[in-house]
Design an enzyme around this catalytic site. Structure first.
Site, PDB file in Angstrom:
ATOM      1  N   ASP A 151       1.448   5.273   1.227  1.00 21.98           N
ATOM      2  CA  ASP A 151       1.093   6.349   2.153  1.00 21.98           C
ATOM      3  C   ASP A 151       1.681   7.654   1.662  1.00 21.98           C
ATOM      4  OD1 ASP A 151      -0.133   4.556   3.913  1.00 21.98           O
ATOM      5  OD2 ASP A 151       1.770   4.069   4.868  1.00 21.98           O
TER       6      ASP A 151
ATOM      7  N   ASP B   8       8.790   5.575  13.436  1.00 25.39           N
ATOM      8  CA  ASP B   8       9.453   4.602  14.305  1.00 25.39           C
ATOM      9  C   ASP B   8      10.896   4.307  13.903  1.00 25.39           C
ATOM     10  OD1 ASP B   8       8.471   3.288  12.053  1.00 25.39           O
ATOM     11  OD2 ASP B   8       7.343   1.746  13.148  1.00 25.39           O
TER      12      ASP B   8
ATOM     13  N   ASP C 185       0.851  -1.199   0.000  1.00 26.27           N
ATOM     14  CA  ASP C 185       0.000   0.000   0.000  1.00 26.27           C
ATOM     15  C   ASP C 185       0.884   1.245   0.000  1.00 26.27           C
ATOM     16  OD1 ASP C 185       0.874   0.057   2.670  1.00 26.27           O
ATOM     17  OD2 ASP C 185      -0.910  -1.046   3.324  1.00 26.27           O
TER      18      ASP C 185
END
Ligand code: ATP
Ligand code: MG
Length: 455
Positions: free
Chosen positions: A72, A153, A70
């Site tokens: 982003d 992260d 996917d």
């Protein structure tokens, strides 16, 4: 001088907040590596006067030659501004407010640049909040692109691709870490885990998926802080567990979860069963994960119901035996154990009913598969859960459980003709009558309750 000549990339670092800018020939990515829709979203936002980049997993995966699953987009536009720009979009989320832009079946997630909010922001509880241990509860403080990079992260997840210039922006050491195969948290590892303990699971998941090493200072606090997962809502852990075990790398993930003491946090009952019967339980889990990985990698469907049936079976059997030792009959003991094990597990990992009910059916069928006499075998064969139950039986056998060749019998039965089936059933009843006769001989009192697993 020599150093300059041999420096492979002409990188510009102007100051601490300035990113390393990688030109197309340095990173080898192009717009063709990203979905047309995601690139269009970024370009349209840029034309509307905002900053917009492809970011996160899709840039990381594309750099590694993996097709991203996917895409982003990170932007300076607020979700409301994104909403205004795209009629086909929706604002979602509370913990993280995002815009989803829909193109038929493809969904592009558009997130506004966020900042690692400072203490002053804490007064504004609507936008941001931490709990006593530093865990982030809400995270809607917007910031610059650099702020956004700092709050991601891992370094490998903080790379930004600009579709217009085909440049990659790297605010930390993401590009180099990807080349070295290293998972490295941005900032102070302990603090980053305290903010969000799920990052421990993510570290392990990416290590398994990408075959990367977890860099030492990122790995070091995990065992010490594993217990923090107890504070994570069960619904979020459920989502993470599916990603951990249904992404095609379950076996490696399981090994790493155990290595970092995270497995017991997710499946405490199974971890206890592993202590009691290390070899058998480990073999069952490994075989379950191997099968799941094989299916996922062949694009065959996998159901969380089967996964949880396998993950919880060891704890179910330990529990059932202890209930039997307390005097309960085997069948009700299995029922009661199943009930207890699921009840306890859903408090930690919120398995929805649509999967926990079939999990129980797979278990219940294990009790029914040995009873094949008369019309029972055909009734079982027609049961909607037969296939999963049969696969589960084979799994148990592969882990060394003695089912008296039951799996073999069912394999033959499925392939047999009608007449062969009738013969198999009659062989069964003749065998069981002789067995019954032999058993009954010395008895004078009423026969006792039949144990499951016997005709
Ligand atoms: P994949 O989609 O392959 O699982 P991903 O990196 O895209 O990997 P997502 O969960 O889709 O993972 O998250 C998208 C991006 O959001 C990440 O790359 C990362 O930059 C950021 N992110 C996600 N979860 C966290 C978190 N718990 N803490 C900080 N940043 C996060
Ligand atoms: Mg993603």
């Amino acid at each position: 001088m020599l150093k300059k000549l041999f420096k492979p990339f002409r990188r510009q670092r102007k100051g601490p907040e300035q990113p390393t800018v990688l030109e197309a020939h340095e990173h080898q990515l192009s717009c063709a590596d990203f979905s047309r829709n995601s690139a269009n979203v970024a370009v349209r936002l840029q034309h509307a006067g905002f900053q917009a980049y492809l970011v996160g997993g899709c840039v990381r995966d594309a750099l590694l030659g993996i097709t991203p699953k996917d895409f982003d987009v990170a932007t300076s536009a607020t979700p409301e501004q994104v909403r205004q720009e795209f009629r086909n979009s929706r604002i979602i989320g509370r913990r993280f407010k995002l815009a989803h832009v829909h193109f038929g079946r493809e969904l592009i997630e558009v997130a506004t640049f966020r900042s690692n909010h400072s203490q002053e922001d804490e007064s504004n509880n609507d936008r941001s909040a931490h709990d006593a241990s530093g865990r982030i509860l809400r995270d809607n403080v917007y910031g610059s692109m650099e702020d956004d990079a700092q709050r991601r992260d891992f370094t490998m997840n903080a790379l930004y691709f600009d579709v217009s210039s085909e440049r990659v922006y790297d605010y930390s050491t993401g590009f180099a870490d990807i080349k070295r195969g290293l998972i490295r948290l941005i900032g102070d590892p302990e603090q980053r885990y305290l903010e969000d303990p799920v990052r421990m699971l993510r570290a392990v998941r990416f290590a398994a998926k990408l075959d990367f090493e977890i860099e030492d200072s990122t790995a070091e606090p995990i065992r010490r802080l594993a217990h923090l997962l107890a504070d994570i809502p069960a619904a979020r852990l459920y989502d993470e567990v599916l990603k951990l075990f249904l992404s095609g790398n379950a076996l490696r993930t399981y090994e790493l979860l155990r290595e970092y003491d995270l497995f017991a946090q997710l499946f405490p009952g199974t971890a206890k069963a592993l202590l009691r019967h290390p070899e058998n339980v480990d073999r069952l889990l490994r075989n379950a994960f191997k099968n799941t990985d094989k299916r996922v990698n062949m694009d065959r469907p996998v159901t969380p119901a089967f996964l949880f049936a396998a993950l919880l079976w060891p704890s179910l059997t330990v529990r059932a035996i202890s209930l039997q030792n307390d005097g309960m009959h085997p069948l009700p003991a299995m029922q009661e154990a199943a009930h207890q094990v699921l009840l306890e597990q859903v408090q930690r990992i919120a398995v929805p009913k649509r999967f926990s009910i079939p999990t129980r059916e797979i278990w219940d069928m294990q009790e029914r598969l040995p009873r094949r006499a008369g019309k029972r075998a055909d009734t079982l064969l027609a049961h909607p859960r037969f296939r999963a139950a049969y696969d589960f039986l084979l799994l148990r056998e592969s882990a060394g459980e003695d089912t008296q060749e039951l799996g073999n019998w069912w394999t033959q039965y499925q392939d047999a003709s009608d007449s062969q089936r009738r013969e198999m059933i009659s062989n069964l009843s003749s065998k069981s009558t002789t067995a019954r006769k032999r058993r009954r001989k010395p008895r004078t009192s009423k026969p006792k309750h039949t144990a499951p697993g016997h005709e």
